[in-house]
Design a protein around this motif. Structure first.
Motif, PDB file in Angstrom:
ATOM      1  N   GLY A   1       0.845  -1.194   0.000  1.00 35.32           N
ATOM      2  CA  GLY A   1       0.000   0.000   0.000  1.00 35.32           C
ATOM      3  C   GLY A   1       0.875   1.237   0.000  1.00 35.32           C
ATOM      4  N   ARG A   2       0.216   2.393  -0.112  1.00 35.70           N
ATOM      5  CA  ARG A   2       1.033   3.609  -0.110  1.00 35.70           C
ATOM      6  C   ARG A   2       0.273   4.781   0.493  1.00 35.70           C
ATOM      7  NH1 ARG A   2      -2.189   6.802  -2.959  1.00 35.70           N
ATOM      8  NH2 ARG A   2      -2.197   6.589  -5.204  1.00 35.70           N
ATOM      9  N   ILE A   3       1.056   5.715   1.035  1.00 35.46           N
ATOM     10  CA  ILE A   3       0.498   7.017   1.376  1.00 35.46           C
ATOM     11  C   ILE A   3       1.298   8.028   0.562  1.00 35.46           C
ATOM     12  CG2 ILE A   3      -0.480   6.515   3.643  1.00 35.46           C
ATOM     13  CD1 ILE A   3       1.985   7.280   4.995  1.00 35.46           C
ATOM     14  N   ALA A   4       0.584   8.986  -0.012  1.00 35.69           N
ATOM     15  CA  ALA A   4       1.238   9.823  -1.027  1.00 35.69           C
ATOM     16  C   ALA A   4       0.884  11.300  -0.869  1.00 35.69           C
ATOM     17  CB  ALA A   4       0.834   9.319  -2.416  1.00 35.69           C
ATOM     18  N   PRO A   5       1.368  11.934   0.179  1.00 31.87           N
ATOM     19  CA  PRO A   5       0.998  13.336   0.387  1.00 31.87           C
ATOM     20  C   PRO A   5       1.636  14.293  -0.631  1.00 31.87           C
ATOM     21  CG  PRO A   5       2.127  12.431   2.328  1.00 31.87           C
ATOM     22  CD  PRO A   5       2.253  11.432   1.224  1.00 31.87           C
ATOM     23  N   SER A   6       0.909  15.349  -0.927  1.00 23.39           N
ATOM     24  CA  SER A   6       1.469  16.439  -1.744  1.00 23.39           C
ATOM     25  C   SER A   6       1.887  17.537  -0.777  1.00 23.39           C
ATOM     26  CB  SER A   6       0.405  17.019  -2.674  1.00 23.39           C
ATOM     27  OG  SER A   6      -0.078  16.007  -3.514  1.00 23.39           O
ATOM     28  N   PRO A   7       3.143  17.947  -0.822  1.00 19.71           N
ATOM     29  CA  PRO A   7       3.604  18.960   0.144  1.00 19.71           C
ATOM     30  C   PRO A   7       3.220  20.381  -0.250  1.00 19.71           C
ATOM     31  CG  PRO A   7       5.439  18.190  -1.194  1.00 19.71           C
ATOM     32  CD  PRO A   7       4.235  17.414  -1.652  1.00 19.71           C
TER      33      PRO A   7
ATOM     34  N   THR B   1       6.344  11.096  -1.910  1.00 15.59           N
ATOM     35  CA  THR B   1       6.116  12.537  -1.916  1.00 15.59           C
ATOM     36  C   THR B   1       5.671  12.956  -3.315  1.00 15.59           C
ATOM     37  OG1 THR B   1       7.779  12.872  -0.202  1.00 15.59           O
ATOM     38  CG2 THR B   1       7.243  14.777  -1.559  1.00 15.59           C
ATOM     39  N   GLU B   2       4.476  13.546  -3.408  1.00 13.72           N
ATOM     40  CA  GLU B   2       3.936  13.924  -4.722  1.00 13.72           C
ATOM     41  C   GLU B   2       4.139  15.429  -4.921  1.00 13.72           C
ATOM     42  OE1 GLU B   2       0.125  11.918  -5.431  1.00 13.72           O
ATOM     43  OE2 GLU B   2       1.380  10.151  -5.751  1.00 13.72           O
ATOM     44  N   ASP B   3       5.356  15.749  -5.338  1.00  9.65           N
ATOM     45  CA  ASP B   3       5.784  17.154  -5.371  1.00  9.65           C
ATOM     46  C   ASP B   3       6.043  17.645  -6.790  1.00  9.65           C
ATOM     47  OD1 ASP B   3       7.902  15.534  -5.924  1.00  9.65           O
ATOM     48  OD2 ASP B   3       9.364  16.699  -4.801  1.00  9.65           O
TER      49      ASP B   3
ATOM     50  N   SER C   1       1.375  15.242 -15.473  1.00 11.73           N
ATOM     51  CA  SER C   1       0.145  15.436 -14.700  1.00 11.73           C
ATOM     52  C   SER C   1       0.089  14.416 -13.562  1.00 11.73           C
ATOM     53  CB  SER C   1      -1.082  15.269 -15.594  1.00 11.73           C
ATOM     54  OG  SER C   1      -1.269  13.906 -15.898  1.00 11.73           O
ATOM     55  N   TYR C   2      -0.721  14.746 -12.583  1.00  7.94           N
ATOM     56  CA  TYR C   2      -0.958  13.822 -11.466  1.00  7.94           C
ATOM     57  C   TYR C   2      -1.417  12.460 -11.987  1.00  7.94           C
ATOM     58  CZ  TYR C   2      -4.086  11.512  -8.177  1.00  7.94           C
ATOM     59  OH  TYR C   2      -4.740  10.562  -7.450  1.00  7.94           O
ATOM     60  N   GLN C   3      -2.368  12.468 -12.951  1.00 10.30           N
ATOM     61  CA  GLN C   3      -2.941  11.194 -13.432  1.00 10.30           C
ATOM     62  C   GLN C   3      -1.859  10.275 -13.979  1.00 10.30           C
ATOM     63  OE1 GLN C   3      -6.020  11.090 -12.672  1.00 10.30           O
ATOM     64  NE2 GLN C   3      -6.782  13.187 -12.856  1.00 10.30           N
TER      65      GLN C   3
ATOM     66  N   ALA D   1       1.532  10.481 -13.518  1.00  9.28           N
ATOM     67  CA  ALA D   1       2.590  10.142 -12.557  1.00  9.28           C
ATOM     68  C   ALA D   1       2.116   9.086 -11.556  1.00  9.28           C
ATOM     69  CB  ALA D   1       3.038  11.404 -11.826  1.00  9.28           C
ATOM     70  N   VAL D   2       0.878   9.233 -11.099  1.00  6.47           N
ATOM     71  CA  VAL D   2       0.404   8.349 -10.039  1.00  6.47           C
ATOM     72  C   VAL D   2       0.223   6.913 -10.573  1.00  6.47           C
ATOM     73  CG1 VAL D   2      -2.109   8.624 -10.188  1.00  6.47           C
ATOM     74  CG2 VAL D   2      -1.029   8.543  -7.967  1.00  6.47           C
ATOM     75  N   VAL D   3      -0.214   6.806 -11.816  1.00  5.58           N
ATOM     76  CA  VAL D   3      -0.386   5.468 -12.403  1.00  5.58           C
ATOM     77  C   VAL D   3       0.980   4.809 -12.609  1.00  5.58           C
ATOM     78  CG1 VAL D   3      -1.088   4.267 -14.523  1.00  5.58           C
ATOM     79  CG2 VAL D   3      -2.633   5.899 -13.450  1.00  5.58           C
TER      80      VAL D   3
ATOM     81  N   VAL E   1      -4.720   0.796  -3.635  1.00 10.20           N
ATOM     82  CA  VAL E   1      -4.617   2.246  -3.511  1.00 10.20           C
ATOM     83  C   VAL E   1      -5.698   2.716  -2.542  1.00 10.20           C
ATOM     84  CG1 VAL E   1      -4.975   4.415  -4.770  1.00 10.20           C
ATOM     85  CG2 VAL E   1      -3.643   2.562  -5.820  1.00 10.20           C
ATOM     86  N   VAL E   2      -5.288   3.318  -1.432  1.00  9.64           N
ATOM     87  CA  VAL E   2      -6.242   3.877  -0.475  1.00  9.64           C
ATOM     88  C   VAL E   2      -6.143   5.393  -0.593  1.00  9.64           C
ATOM     89  CG1 VAL E   2      -6.866   4.046   1.974  1.00  9.64           C
ATOM     90  CG2 VAL E   2      -5.909   1.908   1.079  1.00  9.64           C
ATOM     91  N   ARG E   3      -7.258   6.043  -0.861  1.00  6.52           N
ATOM     92  CA  ARG E   3      -7.221   7.495  -1.048  1.00  6.52           C
ATOM     93  C   ARG E   3      -8.582   8.087  -0.710  1.00  6.52           C
ATOM     94  NH1 ARG E   3      -6.955   6.689  -7.453  1.00  6.52           N
ATOM     95  NH2 ARG E   3      -4.739   7.115  -7.210  1.00  6.52           N
ATOM     96  N   GLY E   4      -8.658   9.417  -0.698  1.00  6.58           N
ATOM     97  CA  GLY E   4      -9.896  10.095  -0.332  1.00  6.58           C
ATOM     98  C   GLY E   4     -10.960   9.967  -1.416  1.00  6.58           C
TER      99      GLY E   4
ATOM    100  N   ASP F   1     -12.715  12.102  -2.717  1.00  7.08           N
ATOM    101  CA  ASP F   1     -12.683  13.170  -3.726  1.00  7.08           C
ATOM    102  C   ASP F   1     -11.962  12.715  -4.990  1.00  7.08           C
ATOM    103  OD1 ASP F   1     -10.422  13.059  -2.051  1.00  7.08           O
ATOM    104  OD2 ASP F   1      -9.803  15.084  -2.591  1.00  7.08           O
ATOM    105  N   LEU F   2     -11.245  11.592  -4.899  1.00  2.00           N
ATOM    106  CA  LEU F   2     -10.467  11.138  -6.055  1.00  2.00           C
ATOM    107  C   LEU F   2     -11.129   9.978  -6.815  1.00  2.00           C
ATOM    108  CD1 LEU F   2      -6.886  11.489  -4.525  1.00  2.00           C
ATOM    109  CD2 LEU F   2      -7.985  12.963  -6.203  1.00  2.00           C
ATOM    110  N   LEU F   3     -12.404   9.684  -6.490  1.00  2.00           N
ATOM    111  CA  LEU F   3     -13.070   8.563  -7.184  1.00  2.00           C
ATOM    112  C   LEU F   3     -13.064   8.726  -8.710  1.00  2.00           C
ATOM    113  CD1 LEU F   3     -16.090   7.849  -4.823  1.00  2.00           C
ATOM    114  CD2 LEU F   3     -14.604   6.078  -5.786  1.00  2.00           C
TER     115      LEU F   3
HETATM  116  N1  GLU Z   1      -1.153  13.354  -3.526  1.00  2.00           N
HETATM  117  C1  GLU Z   1      -2.548  13.220  -3.328  1.00  2.00           C
HETATM  118  C2  GLU Z   1      -2.998  13.987  -2.105  1.00  2.00           C
HETATM  119  O1  GLU Z   1      -2.193  14.395  -1.305  1.00  2.00           O
HETATM  120  C3  GLU Z   1      -2.965  11.783  -3.139  1.00  2.00           C
HETATM  121  C4  GLU Z   1      -3.035  11.137  -4.420  1.00  2.00           C
HETATM  122  C5  GLU Z   1      -3.448   9.685  -4.396  1.00  2.00           C
HETATM  123  O2  GLU Z   1      -3.672   9.101  -3.343  1.00  2.00           O
HETATM  124  O3  GLU Z   1      -3.493   9.170  -5.479  1.00  2.00           O
HETATM  125  O4  GLU Z   1      -4.168  14.232  -1.976  1.00  2.00           O
END
Ligand code: GLU
Length: 281
Positions: free
Chosen positions: A6-12, A42-44, A195-197, A199-201, A212-215, A217-219
């Motif tokens: 799994g991953r956690i991927a914050p944007s700073p 880190t999604e920077d 783009s985010y789309q 890079a994340v893939v 992938v666990v995420r909020g 808002d990203l459905l």
């Molecule tokens: N970097 C995104 C955020 O901080 C998360 C992206 C993802 O989980 O795909 O909201």
């Protein structure tokens, strides 16, 4: 079964708030329960919005509430680097693959052009549905060849299929429609940023992420990304979306000031346990 990754991927782009914490906490719990590996990425990619101090702060604040990871920027691991701004060459390689398949085309439309020719008025917080001005006719790669100095966006050509359906671990079955929920989306920005789309893939695939666990808002982004997985012939991971944290007025936290940042909670003397108790279920 593949071992869970799994991953956690914050944007700073600012200090993390309770909403991020709750999503990252769920991601951590799911990885631990599966006795899997948790990755920190880190999604920077956007230098205008991201700051190194926020990267540092995010790691400190997550550790403060008890989240730790197995692979990450300062820990290393077999799939590094774990910082998107250091992975641009790989994203470019995948963009080239999509160009070769005629699935990425150059687009000269400005933001204003896109708004004016959008198929549907855009909902708040989401991009307008691209009207297709620069979309090449079927079977053609592009409408024009950008010169080497020309700054264009590269867009993903949506397939002809209309429905994207997937099962979400948190919200159950999901269904989205192309050109109604979203249009041809940007893979590479005119300011030379992936783009985010895209890079994340690429990252989730290359880092062998199984869930992938995420909020929530990203459905819709997940639906876009599934199309990219298919285009690239890659297996999709499982998805688990988490409910968004709202304040007492029902407003999403992301839109608020930093009143509920983990940092300010810590500075005001709250304990990590008190923060965890505020998670909404
Ligand atoms: N970097 C995104 C955020 O901080 C998360 C992206 C993802 O989980 O795909 O909201």
């Amino acid at each position: 079964m593949k071992p869970y990754r799994g991953r956690i991927a914050p944007s700073p782009t600012g200090y993390l708030h309770l909403g991020h914490a709750q999503t990252f906490w769920s991601a951590t719990q799911r990885a631990r329960r599966a006795e899997g590996t948790l990755i920190y990425r880190t999604e920077d990619l956007d230098p205008q919005r991201c700051r190194a101090e926020y990267s540092q702060a995010a790691m400190e604040d997550l550790r403060w509430i008890g989240i730790d990871w197995d692979e990450g920027p300062e820990k290393g691991g077999d799939y590094g680097p774990y910082v998107q701004s250091l992975r641009t060459d790989r994203y470019r390689e995948v963009l080239e693959l999509l160009k070769m398949q005629r699935l990425a085309y150059p687009c000269r439309c400005s933001r204003k052009d896109v708004m004016e020719s959008a198929i549907a008025p855009h909902e708040t917080g989401d991009e307008p549905i691209y009207g297709g001005t620069c979309r090449p006719p079927l079977g053609q790669a592009r409408r024009f060849d950008p010169s080497s100095e020309e700054r264009v966006n590269w867009r993903f050509r949506l397939p002809e299929i209309e429905n994207i359906e997937f099962h979400d671990g948190g919200f159950g079955s999901q269904s989205f429609r192309t050109n109604s929920d979203f249009g041809d989306f940007v893979l590479w920005r005119h300011d030379d940023i992936p783009s985010y789309q895209l890079a994340v893939v690429v990252d989730d695939h290359d880092m062998k992420i199984t869930e992938v666990v995420r909020g929530a808002d990203l459905l819709k982004c997940t639906a876009r990304q599934i199309l990219l997985y298919h285009a690239l012939g890659w297996d999709t991971p499982d998805f688990f979306h988490c409910p968004l944290v709202t304040d007492e007025t029902g407003e999403r936290l992301a839109k608020r000031t930093d009143a509920l940042s983990l940092r300010s909670m810590r500075e005001s003397g709250q304990t990590p346990e008190a923060v965890l108790r505020q998670f909404q279920h």
